[in-house]
Structures are given as structure tokens and as C-alpha cells.
Design an enzyme around this catalytic site. Sequence first.
Site, PDB file in Angstrom:
ATOM      1  N   THR A   1      -8.080   3.262  -4.067  1.00 44.68           N
ATOM      2  CA  THR A   1      -8.132   4.694  -3.508  1.00 44.68           C
ATOM      3  C   THR A   1      -8.959   5.531  -4.405  1.00 44.68           C
ATOM      4  O   THR A   1      -9.140   5.339  -5.634  1.00 44.68           O
ATOM      5  CB  THR A   1      -6.652   5.188  -3.531  1.00 44.68           C
ATOM      6  OG1 THR A   1      -6.615   6.376  -2.621  1.00 44.68           O
ATOM      7  CG2 THR A   1      -6.213   5.249  -4.935  1.00 44.68           C
TER       8      THR A   1
ATOM      9  N   THR B   1      -7.031   6.217   0.236  1.00 44.49           N
ATOM     10  CA  THR B   1      -6.519   4.895   0.121  1.00 44.49           C
ATOM     11  C   THR B   1      -6.812   4.045   1.238  1.00 44.49           C
ATOM     12  O   THR B   1      -6.871   4.304   2.188  1.00 44.49           O
ATOM     13  CB  THR B   1      -5.056   4.907  -0.183  1.00 44.49           C
ATOM     14  OG1 THR B   1      -4.734   5.894  -1.014  1.00 44.49           O
ATOM     15  CG2 THR B   1      -4.326   3.529  -0.736  1.00 44.49           C
TER      16      THR B   1
ATOM     17  N   ASN C   1      -7.517   8.389  -3.944  1.00 43.69           N
ATOM     18  CA  ASN C   1      -6.215   9.334  -3.849  1.00 43.69           C
ATOM     19  C   ASN C   1      -6.506  10.241  -2.656  1.00 43.69           C
ATOM     20  O   ASN C   1      -6.255   9.425  -1.284  1.00 43.69           O
ATOM     21  CB  ASN C   1      -6.066  10.342  -4.725  1.00 43.69           C
ATOM     22  CG  ASN C   1      -4.683  10.906  -4.863  1.00 43.69           C
ATOM     23  OD1 ASN C   1      -3.761  10.382  -3.979  1.00 43.69           O
ATOM     24  ND2 ASN C   1      -4.330  12.095  -5.320  1.00 43.69           N
TER      25      ASN C   1
ATOM     26  N   GLY D   1      -1.602   5.825   2.611  1.00 41.74           N
ATOM     27  CA  GLY D   1      -0.643   6.750   3.134  1.00 41.74           C
ATOM     28  C   GLY D   1       0.416   7.292   2.171  1.00 41.74           C
ATOM     29  O   GLY D   1       1.264   7.851   2.474  1.00 41.74           O
ATOM     30  N   GLY D   2      -0.155   7.557   0.873  1.00 43.93           N
ATOM     31  CA  GLY D   2       0.532   8.250  -0.081  1.00 43.93           C
ATOM     32  C   GLY D   2       1.835   7.922  -0.381  1.00 43.93           C
ATOM     33  O   GLY D   2       2.140   6.579  -0.241  1.00 43.93           O
TER      34      GLY D   2
ATOM     35  N   SER E   1       2.217   4.693  -5.492  1.00 45.00           N
ATOM     36  CA  SER E   1       3.003   3.950  -4.412  1.00 45.00           C
ATOM     37  C   SER E   1       2.406   2.957  -3.605  1.00 45.00           C
ATOM     38  O   SER E   1       3.017   2.266  -2.674  1.00 45.00           O
ATOM     39  CB  SER E   1       3.245   5.197  -3.216  1.00 45.00           C
ATOM     40  OG  SER E   1       4.079   6.250  -3.756  1.00 45.00           O
TER      41      SER E   1
END
Length: 570
Positions: free
Chosen positions: A393, A375, A395, A472-473, A452
Site C-alpha cells: 500500500t 492498498t 495507504n 480497504g483500510g 489492518s
Amino acid sequence: MRNAFFSFLLVALFVQSRAELYAQMRPVSARKAMVVSAQKLASEAGIAMLRKGGNAIDAAVATELALAVVHPVAGNLGGGGFMLIRLANGEVYALDYREKAPLKATRTMYLDSAGNISAEKSKIGHLAVGVPGTVAGIVAAHKRFGRLPFRDVIQPAIELAEKGYPLTRYKAELLNRFAPLFMRFPGSRKYFTKGDTSRKWQEGDLFVQKDLAQTLKRIRDKGRDGFYKGKTAELILAEMQRGGGLITQEDLDRYEPKWREPIKGTYRGYELYSMPPPSAGGIGLVQLLSFVEPYNLTEMGFQSSATLHLFGEAMRRVYADRLLLGDPDFVKVPIQTLLSRNYLKERWRTFSPDTVTPSITISSGKPLVSESMETTHYSVVDAEGNAVATTTTLNGAFGSFVAVDGAGFLLNNEMDDFSLKPGTPNPGLQGYVGLMGSEANAIVPEKRMLSSMSPTILTKNGKLFMVIGTPGGSTIITQVFQVITNVIDFGMNIQEAVSAKRVHHQWMPDELRYEKDALRKDVIWALERRGWKLRELPNYYGAADGILVGDDGWLYGGADPRNEDAAVGF
Ligand code: DON
């Protein structure tokens, strides 16, 4: 291979250990316009559009396309994202170009015959790929709000791909580290290695991407059809066939970005706009800020034990509620209830300032559903006051590691953002330990996987104040939350705010994580006395890039020092 895979998680989420974080930092200041992104070359591509008379949307699209060339770890044509646009007249638009599950996807596609989640299938290789949304998204954004011709905004990306750019040491090392994974796929091997793992990239090597330049030219000439139809589509489908992927021409034809109603909230007199589902970002942020608003954080102090206790308790409740979220086109998400004063008051009833509330005793709230129902982020502000916040992103770092042979770009592994087995946390990737998922985020053909990503814009009395976001997930929401409180409550400038070390709690597992060396010993002891299970991360994570509008009307850019991010303005 496992080791290689887990080291790729580390890069996606912990970033570089040798990054230096300064206590005092000066933001980049500019009178008129600014772009802050993961790469200086991409920020400059955006700025070039603004100097040419383009607006923030032109700059955003140019930045995004340049990132696909100079930041292949996350910038992309084969992924997806969310773009939040605030026009100078105060109108706010949220564009969702998140990937979708292919038509042939099934709920159990990542489970083995014993019903266990396969560690790799949703992360590496062709089956991990969701239907890409980026090209459709940026073409739609540009068509609606751009001012310059599309051929102008795509030109910097074409040149960067065609003529190449010198690799930095950081990028050369990154590519070398993942060479064993690139070697598994012919396209990736061709584009991202020197042919075998023993020949390494060096700092200063010219990184030329001829096939990518041709793909970009097809997009320049045909718009979205340059990607979803014709030669690029044929190459994508051939790649799918080569590796047993699911995407068909019908998937490509049916992909549509969606304009959605932004999430709105307020915090200490500021108005906040962020991403609605299928991102959990906006709801999570507004919930977090609502929980802490009654407290005087300034007096409690930056990263004091009292503040961190409050933050951790707020975070665990918010991430428990994340279970209720999914693609609003497929599941009913009770957004208004989740953000309502009464609901949040009830959620906070169990809070104690002295002891932890174990996550095991907290489940997602019970809102009335009958209510009607690696991302990268960049921030842009133009001279007229138009602003764009985008998080985009593949991912994981380099997505699925599959590059489309002949087309020069990587495909995402976004399918891993679905709940692979509702009720069981996903293994890895979405956070340091996988996020818990639920039915609301189960795999269904054409559904968007929960995200997120939280591109966010704040205003004060209707005037632009801040543009912010980060990769940052699962930590994205808590990162953006901390940058906002760093500025509003702890008086930091935007550079200090994005540089400051961060903490994270996501309900499950029940531990408060903090970046390496973030917390003082006395704070750690005081938190442990309250019952916190703490975990120091081996490294740093995130890459928050923000712009603040000062009281003097100047723009102040904060580029996260953890990677190679850069603010450029004039
Ligand atoms: O949409 C999401 O929330 C994730 N796919 C984002 C992944 C990410 O931030 C990885 N980068 N560090």
C-alpha cells in the site's frame, strides 16, 4: 480542496458504483499455477515467471513490481506492505516491510497549536510520508526464497514502464479525478496529469513512465541500494527538501524489513496463518473466527439477521482490542493472551443473541501484559504448492500525492496510520470514519504505524487450502473474515465469496455498515429490532483476491469484481 480530498477517500474505500456484483460466478480454474491481483498485466507478469520455471516468490515479486507500474493508485515502490509465504514443505514466513516514522518525526507533528489534529498534514504532501519499505522487502523476499535471477523478475515492470500500456477507462477516470491534487506537486503533475486539469486522460492513451523505468533499472542493477542509495536516494532527499519532508539519508540507510512470527489460529479444522503486529490483521481475524466458531453459521444462514448480529458483536469487540496493538519493537503486545481461549471466553461473556451490546459499554480487554511477552492485495500459488499472500500500500489512493521528481514513483501517506492524537479517532481515511487510536500506536521515530492489512493463508490437514487478502483500510480484517466464512460456512466458491457484499463494524463509531443494497429489508428490520444502528454505504468497497485449492487439486481464482482485478493461471 476538501472536496477533492474526501472524494479521494471514496475511491480508496468505496470503489466504483457501477461495478456489477453477480450472485453466481465462476472462478478462473487452472491445473498448475495462478496469480490473482488488482491488474491483469500484473497477474500476467507473475505468471510469466512461473512459466519460466520460477516459483511463487519470483511470481510475487514480479507481480508486485508490475503493480507499481500499472496500478499506481496503490501498487508502489514508495510504500510498504506485508508478505506471507507458505512453502510447499509447510513452513510459513511473514515478512514485514511496513514503512517507519522518520527519525525526525514527533508525537505531536500533526497537531496545531491548539492541540487539534490537522486535517491534511498526515494525508497529503511531504510530511505524510513514512520511510518506504517496499523495495527492501521484495529484495529480501527474493534473496531468501526466489529462484530466478532478480533481473528476470523485474524485467516485466521495466518493460511496462518503458514501453507504456494503454489506459483503461477506469484508470483514465481515476487519474482525471485526482488531477487537482497531482497538480500541487511538480513530479506528480509531470507523471500523472497532462499538464493541467483541463486536458484529460482518455481510454486507450499510452501511459509511458520513463523515469520510473530508470529507477527500476537502478534497482535491477544494485538491488536495494538502487533505491536507498545513489541517484534514487538523492532524488528522494531532494523531493523531501522541496516540500519540507522529514526523511533523511540516515532514515533510508537504517530501513530494514523484518521477518516475523506469523499469527496462527484454527477454524473448524482449518489452520490459519496471517500477519502479526505491526498489523492488527492476524490477531483480529483469529479473534473474529474464534468468537463465531461455536455457532452453526450454515444453519443461521448467509447475512441472516442472526448471523449479522453475531458478526457485528464479534467485530466490535475485536476493534476495541485493536487499541492494545502497535509496533512490537516499541510496545509490548500480549499476543498469546489476546488469542487465548480463556481471554476470548471472558470477552464474549457480555454477548446476547437478542440485543446489541453498545460499544460505549465495551472497552479493550485487560490482558495480562506481564505475559512473556488505496492498498492492493495479490495471491499466488505455484505448481509445487508454494503460496504467497501479499498486501501492499501507499495507504490512501496515490498515497501522499507526492511523486519523486526525476524518479517517477509516488510516496506513501502511511504516517496517517499512526494515532495522531491518542484517544481521539483519526479524521477519515483509515476506514470511512477514522479508527480510534491509543498510546500503543502513538508516533515515535523509527516506529512502524499500526496496520489492518491481513494477507492470509489457510490449510486443511497441512495441505494448502486458501490464499486471500484485500485492501480497504480498517475494513480489511472484516472483509477477509467474511470471505473465509463465505467459503467455509456458506458453501460459496471463491469467486462468489469475494464478490458477495459485505458488512463492517469497527467498535467506534457504533454502527453496522453495509455495502449498497447488501441487506434485505426484513433483515434490516430484524437488526433494528435488536437495537442496531445501521448505515448503508453509498457504494462498494474492497478488492479481495483469493485462490482456493479444490479437492480435485485444481486451483480456483476469485478476483474481486468491484475494480479491475484479474485471475490468471495455467
Ligand atoms: O495499513 C493499513 O491498514 C492501511 N494503510 C491500508 C489502506 C488501505 O487499505 C486503503 N485502500 N483501500
